[in-house]
Design a protein around this motif. Structure first.
Motif: not given
Lengths: 222, 366
Positions: A167, A170-172, A174
């Motif tokens: 997670e 993916t956050k980074s 984004e």
């Protein structure tokens, strides 16, 4: 992996595949099988399935059950896949398509080729049956709704380290940071260098990293 | 020996600056392509309660109305069933209960019934059997599809699967096998009773079998179709049939192997309680219902003995909707699955609110 060496614990403890996970999957498969067999059987047991009043036979029921099995198994495999490459897409959707093509061909080859006389005409009648299409939406959904809910709930209230790391990545991504990861979690240094021109050895990262990133150095035993 | 691995684009695969031991040998390093270095672009979905919530609610909200629609459609289908086995002593068909397949004089019985509501659209007449296992493995295999396809060599030489129904009195049986031998041979006729007069209702016997069956799978032996008796020369009728296969119907396109009642019977059912299409009752004009409400009478020529294995026989009249016959199960299943989805969506909503917004920083356990 070098930033979170604790991730190695997962394979060391056989967290991904042990007796508990195995029996969990077996019981899940049993529940799926019950749904996949009994739903189509109950739907077709009144033998009134076509708009012209004609009736089905045992192979008709079997073909419908098997089509649902193929769809459910492919979608379940897709659910277990963490990283969808183009080969994953090919395997999941391609399998469903391949079964459909095979079914169509196998239902038409008698008597030109002397095999499968009992399957003649099955594909046409199955695809013409309203109950088949209604069941196609219902039965795989009924099987997989519990799996998806279970997985989503576990990811939310009992995240394992691996899922947390995924997670974060993916956050980074984004947030537009330069730290890009490929499907294996390895640092895709050349790509990021081309895009952003940053120093590949020390990319700016989120502030929670436990230790500074070390350069990739492989030691071969001499 | 330490090798500094630079992930530069090395298309030829040779390491830079370090000679392989032995000089001119090829390097065994795998190619630096995306496929071999596992760098394929991938989509990594993260399933959390928050992301799948909307899907669950949408599925629930779609399935429940669909289920209600299907259930209502199924309830609007008219169906009427008469069990005419005759096991009860007061039943008109009780006298035919112990008929055997080789009775010389046929036993007939008549059952009177009343339709409370008219049947508006086309009506389909089925015969149903219970406790008849057409899905028994040896029974299902007991047929010869080449013979039924009109192959002349199989006609006189039935396959081994048909044993023991492949020869009789020294001659090969056409059609061979246990499925053909046990063909349903009752005759059902329907009359409407209108002030003491019996008006016969036209029953259409064409169009009851699958198109592929009638036109591709079942073919009479090749030859002059006007004289089917000659085409079936050298064969004999199945053991339990009253008449041979070329006398099933007077019309040539419904005689022999392509007789539609025979084809419908040969399509073996999946469950021990099944029904098969017998006749079609077509609507004459759009102003009148196909079957008006009122008194009817069913004339049965009771040839088929089922009492010895506790079987039951029924006649069913049914209309058909856009999705088939009367079946409440699918509607109920849709409503159930939709409700479960909705309930799981609510559960996930609760979980998402309680746990979803926890600090997702990686707490590294020591």
């Amino acid at each position: 992996m070098l930033r979170f060496p604790q991730l190695y614990k997962i394979t060391q403890n056989a967290d991904g595949f042990n007796t508990r996970v195995f029996w969990g999957h077996c019981i899940n498969a049993l529940i799926h099988s019950i749904i996949l067999f009994w739903f189509p059987l109950k739907v077709l047991e009144h033998d009134a399935v076509f708009t012209n009043g004609q009736g089905p036979d045992y192979l008709f029921v079997g073909n419908i059950v098997y089509t649902y099995v193929v769809i459910t198994v492919c979608l379940k495999a897709g659910l277990e896949t963490t990283a969808w490459t183009k080969f994953s897409h090919l395997a999941v959707w391609g399998s469903m398509l391949l079964w459909l093509v095979f079914f169509g061909v196998y239902s038409a080859i008698w008597p030109t080729i002397p095999i499968a006389p009992d399957m003649l005409g099955q594909a046409g009648m199955v695809l013409r049956c309203g109950y088949f299409w209604l069941g196609l939406i219902l039965v795989p959904t009924a099987c997989l709704v519990k799996d998806v809910a279970w997985r989503a709930a576990k990811h939310t209230y009992h995240k394992t380290l691996l899922e947390q790391v995924q997670e974060l990545e993916t956050k980074s991504k984004e947030l537009g940071k330069t730290m890009l990861r490929d499907s294996n979690g390895k640092r895709f240094t050349s790509f990021s260098k081309r895009l952003h021109g940053d120093d590949v050895r020390n990319p700016p990262g989120p502030p929670f990293q436990p230790q500074p990133p070390t350069p990739c150095i492989f030691f071969s035993p001499s | 020996m330490a090798v500094n691995y630079n992930a530069k684009e090395e298309a030829d695969g040779h390491p830079s600056g370090v000679g392989a031991p032995g000089g001119a040998g090829k390097s065994r390093k795998p190619d630096n392509t995306a496929f071999k270095q596992q760098r394929l672009p991938a989509w990594q979905p993260i399933l959390t309660a928050g992301t799948v919530l909307p899907a669950f609610f949408i599925i629930g909200l779609i399935f429940i109305p669909i289920g209600i629609g299907i259930f209502v459609t199924s309830n609007n289908i008219r169906e009427y069933e008469i069990d005419y086995t005759g096991t009860d002593s007061y039943s008109p068909c009780n006298k035919c209960l112990n008929v055997s397949w080789n009775s010389t004089s046929p036993c007939t019985c008549t059952i009177n019934f009343t339709l409370d509501q008219p049947f508006e659209t086309n009506v389909f007449m089925y015969y149903g059997l219970s406790n008849f296992y057409q899905n028994h493995r040896r029974y299902v295999k007991s047929r010869d599809d080449s013979q039924l396809n009109g192959d002349n060599s199989s006609l006189l030489n039935p396959s081994k699967e048909c044993e023991p129904y492949s020869t009789s009195e020294g001659k090969p049986i056409a059609p061979c096998g246990a499925i053909a031998n046990s063909m349903f041979n009752d005759t059902l006729e329907l009359f409407r009773i209108d002030n003491e007069t019996r008006i016969p209702i036209t029953l259409n016997k064409k169009g009851i079998a699958w198109w592929t069956d009638k036109n591709v799978k079942f073919r009479n032996p090749s030859g002059n179709t006007n004289n089917l008796t000659a085409l079936f020369q050298g064969t004999t009728k199945p053991v339990n049939w009253p008449k041979p296969v070329y006398m099933l119907d007077s019309e040539t396109d419904n005689n022999g192997f392509i007789n539609e009642d025979f084809i419908v019977w040969m399509r073996t059912a999946a469950l021990p309680t099944f029904r098969k299409l017998y006749r079609l009752i077509e609507r004459e004009n759009n102003l009148q219902p196909t079957l008006q409400a009122g008194k009817y009478s069913l004339d049965i020529t009771y040839n088929y003995p089922v009492h010895s294995f506790d079987g039951r026989k029924r006649m069913i009249l049914s209309t058909i909707s856009w999705m088939g016959g009367k079946n409440p199960f699918l509607g109920i299943a849709y409503i159930t699955v939709g409700s479960i989805c909705f309930f799981l969506g609510v559960v996930l909503l609760v979980i998402h609110h309680k746990y979803g917004n926890r600090n997702t920083s990686a707490d590294i356990p020591n």
